[in-house]
Write a protein that holds these residues in place. Structure first.
Motif, mmCIF file in Angstrom:
data_model
loop_
_atom_site.group_PDB
_atom_site.id
_atom_site.type_symbol
_atom_site.label_atom_id
_atom_site.label_comp_id
_atom_site.label_asym_id
_atom_site.label_seq_id
_atom_site.Cartn_x
_atom_site.Cartn_y
_atom_site.Cartn_z
ATOM 1 N N ILE A 385 7.987 -3.498 20.087
ATOM 2 C CA ILE A 385 8.965 -2.901 20.994
ATOM 3 C C ILE A 385 9.869 -3.969 21.595
ATOM 4 C CG2 ILE A 385 9.219 -1.636 23.163
ATOM 5 C CD1 ILE A 385 6.573 -0.247 22.506
ATOM 6 N N HIS A 386 9.294 -5.103 21.944
ATOM 7 C CA HIS A 386 10.051 -6.197 22.557
ATOM 8 C C HIS A 386 9.817 -7.478 21.764
ATOM 9 C CE1 HIS A 386 10.558 -3.487 25.918
ATOM 10 N NE2 HIS A 386 9.255 -3.414 26.079
ATOM 11 N N VAL A 387 10.883 -8.265 21.581
ATOM 12 C CA VAL A 387 10.738 -9.530 20.849
ATOM 13 C C VAL A 387 11.294 -10.708 21.654
ATOM 14 C CG1 VAL A 387 10.773 -8.485 18.556
ATOM 15 C CG2 VAL A 387 12.931 -9.145 19.641
ATOM 16 N N LEU A 559 10.765 3.927 16.374
ATOM 17 C CA LEU A 559 10.925 2.737 17.208
ATOM 18 C C LEU A 559 11.534 3.112 18.555
ATOM 19 C CD1 LEU A 559 10.734 -0.270 17.664
ATOM 20 C CD2 LEU A 559 12.918 -0.557 16.471
ATOM 21 N N TYR A 560 12.521 4.015 18.520
ATOM 22 C CA TYR A 560 13.120 4.456 19.781
ATOM 23 C C TYR A 560 12.074 5.129 20.670
ATOM 24 C CZ TYR A 560 15.629 7.195 23.211
ATOM 25 O OH TYR A 560 16.044 7.745 24.403
ATOM 26 N N ASP A 565 8.836 5.254 25.437
ATOM 27 C CA ASP A 565 7.543 5.439 26.118
ATOM 28 C C ASP A 565 7.204 4.228 26.982
ATOM 29 O OD1 ASP A 565 7.264 7.895 24.936
ATOM 30 O OD2 ASP A 565 5.898 7.222 23.356
ATOM 31 N N SER A 566 7.471 3.044 26.437
ATOM 32 C CA SER A 566 7.186 1.821 27.195
ATOM 33 C C SER A 566 8.054 1.736 28.441
ATOM 34 C CB SER A 566 7.428 0.596 26.302
ATOM 35 O OG SER A 566 7.252 -0.601 27.023
ATOM 36 N N ILE A 567 9.324 2.085 28.306
ATOM 37 C CA ILE A 567 10.254 2.057 29.447
ATOM 38 C C ILE A 567 9.825 3.070 30.505
ATOM 39 C CG2 ILE A 567 12.631 2.601 30.134
ATOM 40 C CD1 ILE A 567 13.467 1.415 27.362
ATOM 41 N N SER A 568 9.405 4.252 30.045
ATOM 42 C CA SER A 568 8.943 5.289 30.982
ATOM 43 C C SER A 568 7.712 4.831 31.752
ATOM 44 C CB SER A 568 8.635 6.586 30.225
ATOM 45 O OG SER A 568 9.794 7.116 29.624
ATOM 46 N N ASP A 573 14.379 4.739 33.234
ATOM 47 C CA ASP A 573 14.955 5.836 32.457
ATOM 48 C C ASP A 573 15.294 5.352 31.048
ATOM 49 O OD1 ASP A 573 16.313 7.967 31.396
ATOM 50 O OD2 ASP A 573 18.065 7.783 32.700
ATOM 51 N N PRO A 574 14.621 5.851 30.008
ATOM 52 C CA PRO A 574 14.887 5.394 28.633
ATOM 53 C C PRO A 574 16.328 5.631 28.197
ATOM 54 C CG PRO A 574 12.848 6.664 28.725
ATOM 55 C CD PRO A 574 13.516 6.827 30.061
#
Length: 644
Positions: A385-387, A559-560, A565-568, A573-574
């Motif tokens: 999700i994050h790099v 991926l979105y 989900d991670s942002i939530s 707010d995604p």
């Protein structure tokens, strides 16, 4: 350090001055303030070894703004691009021009990913097995073989006698997984090896983003790392980097690799180990299980692997397949040492089993698991999700890293890009286009459009708008779509409404369609993502760009969803944090096709009311060039009819 900065800046500004190298050799040259500002910032970044992020609008002249300081610095330079077109333009046009003007003679090299080069070993094997090949494929292979006797670099981009979509090309393109390295009979004349040797000896190397990350992250080039350590790395078309980085910091596994390995084991048995019939029995059993499992996946046609593993039938057959592969591996381990090829095959099989097992477990909440479906094979991908942390470690502080693109900012802010790549401390600049958009371009969001979610009505509305615009522009129009379904539906209806030639993505390769568009001079081109960026049509060739809707990523994209989900979970707010920024940058890329030169004029038509009647629409408008705006198609027709 300061003295070095001053020295490089002075040399660079002299080149851009009224009596400098550019003015004395380039007809009609005039210095652009924004270009000089960027060049000065690049000088400072190179001399002081810090990171620089520059959004340079169309017409800034960013290529010369980074190349001139880089060349004058005399340091080891890598320039990485997002597309082969820009890569080749830099190497064959821009670099030779500047080196001549600046009277510099460093060695330069163009290096592409290994699948862009002919593999002589694979070509030889395919021709030996010609009896089993399709007639068209065999015909193309014979043409390739003829070209192979003439080419000096083996770059498949120079192959013109075979279509770029030919099924023969994947059969003979260099691939790491089938490369035997120094054991190969063609090692001394290997085109990939020769390209790598030339790059290692060069002072300036032009690559693309995929090759750069494959080299630095995966280190799977097959000949150790292709790229030398460098003093300066410049990323042009840098807006592509976050998504490309996700690919390379994740994992992927192609079912083609499995298929080829199983067939290789069968061949090893038949050629070397005929006294061990169980090898053929178990391998053939694995092939049957594998083919059934493969077919199941294609029937479901689901891109989200987590969802697929929720299907009992898929989950059961997947774990059965793992068990079959492990049984085969255990059998082959008992024969280690009898054959070098078998030893290599067992090592590959172990790696593939391990990767497949990771896919089946789906136990990393910070990653997305998805499937890309190809023509015959599919690719399983695990995408983090994050790099940002991984990128931060990749971007060595001993190197000056320069990132530039025409589309990096959201609401005049570059922090989303720098955060994604872990380079928050980089110096940031936004340089607006010097072109006169207000007088030369018009933005129209037509009135009375149906909702974009109403497919049939949206097709009807877009065709009506496009027909008016195309007739007024006398062809010379791009229609950019966010989906193939919409593109094909519009193409079907539009073909009977306008008299101008229609070129539709899929009829031929991208470059073939663009070449035909230029030759015809009055054509209409319909395309999706591939045509939203990296296309340069100047002058009267292109007067109108129509975009079907705001390019939001599909909420079903795995991926979105994982990122959302991670942002939530973090209480954010995604949509505002992820979906909107991505769409703004994508729209800007499409808009950038319209005005490519200071004398260009044209109309941008966006068939999506949301940009004017939703609060988030302002974020799009704030990031677009300062064009006049209208909702009246009569004004559009009037504007287009006046373009000479």
């Amino acid at each position: 350090m300061k003295a070095l900065t001053q020295k490089l800046t002075k040399a660079t500004l002299d080149a851009f001055s009224a009596d400098g190298a550019l003015a004395s050799h380039v007809q009609g040259y005039s210095a652009r303030e924004v270009q000089i500002s960027m060049a000065s910032a690049v000088c400072e970044a190179i001399a002081e070894q810090h990171n620089l992020v520059v959004e340079a609008g169309t017409g800034v002249g960013k290529t010369f703004a980074y190349l001139i300081p880089a060349l004058l610095s005399g340091q080891q330079i890598i320039v990485s691009t997002g597309s082969k077109n820009l890569q080749e333009q830099l190497f064959y046009k821009d670099l030779p021009t500047l080196l001549s003007l600046l009277k510099l003679t460093p060695k330069v090299a163009l290096l592409k990913g290994r699948n862009n080069y002919l593999c002589q070993e694979l070509l030889e094997k395919q021709l030996q097995a010609c009896d089993s090949l399709d007639t068209k494929v065999l015909d193309d292979l014979l043409r390739i073989n003829q070209w192979a006797g003439q080419t000096s670099d083996g770059d498949l981009g120079g192959l013109t006698s075979v279509s770029e979509t030919s099924d023969a090309l994947p059969l003979i393109a260099s691939r790491r997984e089938v490369c035997s390295g120094k054991k190969c009979a063609h090692y001394e004349v290997c085109y990939t090896r020769k390209a790598r040797s030339k790059a290692m000896d060069a002072k300036v190397i032009v690559v693309n983003h995929h090759l750069f990350f494959a080299d630095r992250v995966l280190k799977e080039t097959g000949f150790a790392e292709l790229l030398p350590e460098s003093d300066v790395v410049i990323f042009d078309e840098a807006h592509l980097l976050p998504d490309i980085a996700v690919t390379y910091f994740g994992q992927q596994l192609s079912t083609r690799s499995f298929s080829e390995l199983l067939n290789e084991i069968i061949n090893i048995y038949r050629n070397e180990l005929r006294d061990s019939a169980q090898i053929e029995t178990l391998t053939s059993r694995c092939i049957r299980f594998f083919n059934d499992w493969h077919q199941q996946l294609f029937e479901y046609d689901e891109t989200d692997w987590r969802r697929l593993m929720g299907e009992q039938q898929i989950a059961a057959s997947s774990w059965e397949l793992i068990a079959e592969f492990k049984a085969l591996e255990n059998l082959l381990i008992g024969h280690l040492g009898r054959s070098d090829d078998l030893d290599s095959a067992v090592e590959k099989l172990n790696g593939y089993i391990h990767k497949l097992n990771q896919f089946l477990l789906c136990d990393n909440e910070q990653a997305a698991y998805n499937i890309d479906y190809g023509h015959r094979y599919l690719t399983l991908r695990i995408a983090p999700i994050h790099v940002s942390r991984e990128c931060e470690q990749l971007f060595d502080p001993k190197t000056a890293w320069i990132f530039t693109s025409a589309t990096l900012q959201i609401n005049r802010d570059l922090s989303l890009f720098t955060k994604d790549l872990g380079i928050d401390s980089a110096k940031k600049m936004i340089l607006d286009s010097p072109f006169d958009y207000f007088n030369n371009a018009l933005l129209c969001v037509p009135r009375h459009l149906s909702r974009v979610s109403y497919h049939d009505a949206a097709v009807r509305d877009l065709v009506a708008v496009a027909t008016k615009a195309i007739n007024a522009a006398q062809g010379r129009t791009f229609i950019l779509f966010t989906s193939h379904r919409m593109m094909n539906a519009v193409a079907t209806v539009l073909s009977s409404r306008v008299q101008y030639p229609l070129l539709v993505q899929g009829q031929a390769g991208k470059q073939s369609l663009l070449k035909k568009f230029r030759q015809l001079g009055n054509a209409v081109l319909l395309g999706t993502g591939a045509f939203w960026e990296g296309v340069d049509m100047r002058g009267r060739l292109l007067s109108c760009v129509i975009i079907d809707k705001l390019p939001f990523v599909s909420p079903d994209d795995s991926l979105y969803r994982a990122r959302a989900d991670s942002i939530s979970r973090d209480g954010k707010d995604p949509f505002a944090t992820l979906s909107l920024p991505q769409a703004v940058i994508s729209l800007n890329q499409g808009v950038g096709r319209l005005i490519r030169d200071e004398k260009d004029k044209g109309v941008l038509i966006l068939c999506d009311n949301r940009i004017v009647n939703r609060p988030y629409g302002q974020a799009f408008l704030n990031s677009l060039p300062p064009m006049k705006r209208t909702r009246d198609m009569d004004q559009v027709v009037n504007f287009l009819e006046k373009i000479k």
